[in-house]
Design a protein around this motif. Structure first.
Motif, PDB file in Angstrom:
ATOM      1  N   LEU A  56      54.264 115.695   9.881  1.00 11.25           N
ATOM      2  CA  LEU A  56      55.228 116.271   8.935  1.00 11.25           C
ATOM      3  C   LEU A  56      56.505 116.251   9.445  1.00 11.25           C
ATOM      4  O   LEU A  56      57.586 116.189   9.029  1.00 11.25           O
ATOM      5  N   GLN A  57      56.808 116.957  10.434  1.00 11.09           N
ATOM      6  CA  GLN A  57      57.962 117.469  11.271  1.00 11.09           C
ATOM      7  C   GLN A  57      58.674 116.237  11.629  1.00 11.09           C
ATOM      8  O   GLN A  57      60.014 116.028  11.471  1.00 11.09           O
ATOM      9  N   THR A  58      57.882 115.452  12.199  1.00 15.53           N
ATOM     10  CA  THR A  58      58.637 114.070  12.701  1.00 15.53           C
ATOM     11  C   THR A  58      59.037 113.268  11.346  1.00 15.53           C
ATOM     12  O   THR A  58      59.978 112.601  11.567  1.00 15.53           O
ATOM     13  N   ALA A  59      58.349 113.314  10.496  1.00 14.01           N
ATOM     14  CA  ALA A  59      58.926 112.402   9.258  1.00 14.01           C
ATOM     15  C   ALA A  59      60.270 113.122   8.677  1.00 14.01           C
ATOM     16  O   ALA A  59      60.932 112.254   8.297  1.00 14.01           O
ATOM     17  N   ILE A  60      60.301 114.263   9.001  1.00 13.83           N
ATOM     18  CA  ILE A  60      61.587 115.068   8.439  1.00 13.83           C
ATOM     19  C   ILE A  60      62.590 114.852   9.481  1.00 13.83           C
ATOM     20  O   ILE A  60      63.777 114.749   8.890  1.00 13.83           O
ATOM     21  N   ARG A  61      62.187 114.850  10.507  1.00  6.30           N
ATOM     22  CA  ARG A  61      63.380 114.561  11.783  1.00  6.30           C
ATOM     23  C   ARG A  61      63.776 113.090  11.569  1.00  6.30           C
ATOM     24  O   ARG A  61      65.136 112.764  11.542  1.00  6.30           O
ATOM     25  N   ILE A  62      63.032 112.272  11.093  1.00  2.00           N
ATOM     26  CA  ILE A  62      63.458 110.991  11.095  1.00  2.00           C
ATOM     27  C   ILE A  62      64.213 110.632   9.774  1.00  2.00           C
ATOM     28  O   ILE A  62      65.250 110.082   9.893  1.00  2.00           O
ATOM     29  N   LYS A  63      64.029 111.640   8.727  1.00  2.00           N
ATOM     30  CA  LYS A  63      64.835 111.496   7.519  1.00  2.00           C
ATOM     31  C   LYS A  63      66.289 112.009   7.741  1.00  2.00           C
ATOM     32  O   LYS A  63      67.029 111.573   7.511  1.00  2.00           O
ATOM     33  N   ALA A  64      66.451 113.378   8.336  1.00  2.00           N
ATOM     34  CA  ALA A  64      67.546 113.997   8.734  1.00  2.00           C
ATOM     35  C   ALA A  64      68.443 113.042   9.661  1.00  2.00           C
ATOM     36  O   ALA A  64      69.374 112.873   9.582  1.00  2.00           O
ATOM     37  N   GLN A  65      67.743 112.345  10.820  1.00  2.00           N
ATOM     38  CA  GLN A  65      68.424 111.443  11.600  1.00  2.00           C
ATOM     39  C   GLN A  65      69.031 110.244  10.847  1.00  2.00           C
ATOM     40  O   GLN A  65      70.336 110.070  11.079  1.00  2.00           O
ATOM     41  N   LEU A  66      68.328 109.653  10.018  1.00  2.00           N
ATOM     42  CA  LEU A  66      68.943 108.749   9.087  1.00  2.00           C
ATOM     43  C   LEU A  66      70.035 109.133   8.120  1.00  2.00           C
ATOM     44  O   LEU A  66      71.120 108.342   7.840  1.00  2.00           O
ATOM     45  N   LYS A  67      69.537 110.269   7.283  1.00  2.00           N
ATOM     46  CA  LYS A  67      70.774 110.613   6.457  1.00  2.00           C
ATOM     47  C   LYS A  67      72.037 111.254   6.949  1.00  2.00           C
ATOM     48  O   LYS A  67      72.855 111.658   6.175  1.00  2.00           O
ATOM     49  N   ASP A 140      66.370 115.173  -0.382  1.00  2.00           N
ATOM     50  CA  ASP A 140      66.758 113.678  -0.537  1.00  2.00           C
ATOM     51  C   ASP A 140      68.553 113.784  -0.985  1.00  2.00           C
ATOM     52  O   ASP A 140      69.116 112.827  -0.862  1.00  2.00           O
ATOM     53  N   ASP A 141      69.161 115.249  -1.311  1.00  2.00           N
ATOM     54  CA  ASP A 141      70.365 115.557  -1.703  1.00  2.00           C
ATOM     55  C   ASP A 141      71.095 116.029  -0.180  1.00  2.00           C
ATOM     56  O   ASP A 141      72.170 116.410  -0.438  1.00  2.00           O
ATOM     57  N   TRP A 142      70.538 116.071   0.837  1.00  2.00           N
ATOM     58  CA  TRP A 142      71.016 116.396   2.080  1.00  2.00           C
ATOM     59  C   TRP A 142      72.305 115.789   2.357  1.00  2.00           C
ATOM     60  O   TRP A 142      72.518 114.388   2.468  1.00  2.00           O
ATOM     61  N   SER A 143      73.516 116.257   2.472  1.00  2.00           N
ATOM     62  CA  SER A 143      74.636 115.643   2.972  1.00  2.00           C
ATOM     63  C   SER A 143      74.761 115.216   4.551  1.00  2.00           C
ATOM     64  O   SER A 143      73.806 116.020   5.254  1.00  2.00           O
ATOM     65  N   PRO A 144      75.463 114.237   5.065  1.00  2.00           N
ATOM     66  CA  PRO A 144      75.441 114.055   6.579  1.00  2.00           C
ATOM     67  C   PRO A 144      75.610 115.046   7.237  1.00  2.00           C
ATOM     68  O   PRO A 144      74.808 115.204   8.304  1.00  2.00           O
ATOM     69  N   VAL A 145      76.306 116.262   7.073  1.00  2.00           N
ATOM     70  CA  VAL A 145      76.717 117.553   7.841  1.00  2.00           C
ATOM     71  C   VAL A 145      75.271 118.343   7.673  1.00  2.00           C
ATOM     72  O   VAL A 145      75.019 118.867   9.114  1.00  2.00           O
ATOM     73  N   SER A 146      74.646 118.164   6.509  1.00  2.00           N
ATOM     74  CA  SER A 146      73.458 118.973   6.556  1.00  2.00           C
ATOM     75  C   SER A 146      72.348 118.580   7.077  1.00  2.00           C
ATOM     76  O   SER A 146      71.314 119.322   7.554  1.00  2.00           O
ATOM     77  N   ALA A 147      72.276 117.263   6.983  1.00  2.00           N
ATOM     78  CA  ALA A 147      71.195 116.481   7.871  1.00  2.00           C
ATOM     79  C   ALA A 147      71.461 116.806   9.295  1.00  2.00           C
ATOM     80  O   ALA A 147      70.359 116.806   9.932  1.00  2.00           O
ATOM     81  N   GLU A 148      72.499 116.611   9.682  1.00  2.00           N
ATOM     82  CA  GLU A 148      72.783 116.938  11.192  1.00  2.00           C
ATOM     83  C   GLU A 148      72.349 118.153  11.662  1.00  2.00           C
ATOM     84  O   GLU A 148      71.844 118.445  12.823  1.00  2.00           O
ATOM     85  N   ALA A 149      72.703 119.029  10.988  1.00  2.00           N
ATOM     86  CA  ALA A 149      72.367 120.688  11.182  1.00  2.00           C
ATOM     87  C   ALA A 149      70.571 120.689  11.288  1.00  2.00           C
ATOM     88  O   ALA A 149      70.284 121.481  12.077  1.00  2.00           O
ATOM     89  N   ILE A 150      70.099 120.208  10.240  1.00  2.00           N
ATOM     90  CA  ILE A 150      68.591 120.447  10.264  1.00  2.00           C
ATOM     91  C   ILE A 150      68.035 119.496  11.256  1.00  2.00           C
ATOM     92  O   ILE A 150      67.171 119.898  12.067  1.00  2.00           O
ATOM     93  N   LEU A 151      68.455 118.550  11.902  1.00  2.00           N
ATOM     94  CA  LEU A 151      68.095 117.722  12.865  1.00  2.00           C
ATOM     95  C   LEU A 151      68.254 118.660  14.214  1.00  2.00           C
ATOM     96  O   LEU A 151      67.318 118.468  14.899  1.00  2.00           O
ATOM     97  N   LYS A 152      69.233 119.141  14.439  1.00  2.00           N
ATOM     98  CA  LYS A 152      69.453 120.049  15.554  1.00  2.00           C
ATOM     99  C   LYS A 152      68.169 121.256  15.540  1.00  2.00           C
ATOM    100  O   LYS A 152      67.735 121.531  16.631  1.00  2.00           O
ATOM    101  N   VAL A 153      68.093 121.783  14.620  1.00  2.00           N
ATOM    102  CA  VAL A 153      67.024 122.865  14.529  1.00  2.00           C
ATOM    103  C   VAL A 153      65.722 122.310  14.635  1.00  2.00           C
ATOM    104  O   VAL A 153      64.948 122.878  15.449  1.00  2.00           O
ATOM    105  N   LEU A 154      65.254 120.930  14.078  1.00  2.00           N
ATOM    106  CA  LEU A 154      64.059 120.392  14.354  1.00  2.00           C
ATOM    107  C   LEU A 154      63.720 120.125  15.916  1.00  2.00           C
ATOM    108  O   LEU A 154      62.602 120.011  16.500  1.00  2.00           O
ATOM    109  N   GLN A 155      65.039 119.449  16.441  1.00  2.00           N
ATOM    110  CA  GLN A 155      64.968 118.917  17.857  1.00  2.00           C
ATOM    111  C   GLN A 155      64.675 120.016  18.814  1.00  2.00           C
ATOM    112  O   GLN A 155      64.233 119.830  19.848  1.00  2.00           O
TER     113      GLN A 155
END
Length: 203
Positions: A56-67, A140-155
């Motif tokens: 699940l974490q990997t799926a969300i990382r992929i989502k954040a990466q692309l968003k 699904d509503d993450w903005s690009p900057v929010s997705a980038e922040a989430i990605l950093k936390v997960l990575q």
């Protein structure tokens, strides 16, 4: 028990492949070897084999990466179960986990969903998929900057907001706002439930 992620990139045609494919490959390379553990095929579809606890974490990382790119997203079907045959290519391997992943992925487009899973345990899956459906309301509503922040936390688990602010070149308060808008608190609860309750219920 393993997990298999089957997915495709949404709106990939709106971006040149080199703008997102390198990042996706880099993320997948951190998970295992190509093509035994992951493959990208038909331009924007992919399959990944990994430990169930990381799915699940990997799926969300992929989502954040692309968003991180406006308008881009991903559909991912997660299958959990056994592997009866492991081939040199993940796309040629087989077993209940692979069949579950393909089955749930095929339903995503018709059901207009981006993330669901299947383990064969109907009761556990129903509850977990309801949580994923509700979580998709904010993911699904993450903005690009929010997705980038989430990605950093997960990575980088444990990274401080001060460190993130320094890396992103913004104020710490801005990092806090981005993570708050992205609902990091609910995301962490979801991931905790997946590993501590859901996985135990299907083993």
């Amino acid at each position: 028990m393993i997990a298999v992620l089957t997915g495709d990139v949404i709106n990939s045609a709106n971006y040149p492949p080199e703008s997102w494919l390198v990042d996706l490959k880099s993320l997948l390379e951190s998970l295992g070897s190509n093509p035994e553990d992951w493959e990208i095929y038909r331009g924007d579809e992919f399959q990944v084999r990994l430990n169930a606890s990381e799915a699940l974490q990997t799926a969300i990382r992929i989502k954040a990466q692309l968003k991180r790119r406006k308008g881009m997203d991903v559909r991912i079907g997660i299958g959990l179960g056994e592997e009866s045959y492991r081939a040199a290519k993940v796309s040629e391997s087989n077993g209940p986990a692979y069949q579950a992943s393909g089955g749930v992925f095929d339903r995503l487009r018709d059901e207009k969903l981006h993330l669901q899973l299947s383990s064969g345990n109907a009761a556990a899956d129903t509850g977990m998929n309801l949580m994923l459906k509700l979580a998709s309301d904010f993911m699904d509503d993450w903005s690009p900057v929010s997705a980038e922040a989430i990605l950093k936390v997960l990575q980088s688990p444990g990274v401080s907001q001060e460190q993130m602010a320094c890396e992103l070149g913004i104020q710490q308060s801005a990092v806090s706002q981005r993570l708050s808008r992205a609902r990091l608190d609910l995301l962490e609860e979801l991931l905790s439930y997946y590993t501590k309750q859901y996985l135990k219920s299907i083993r």
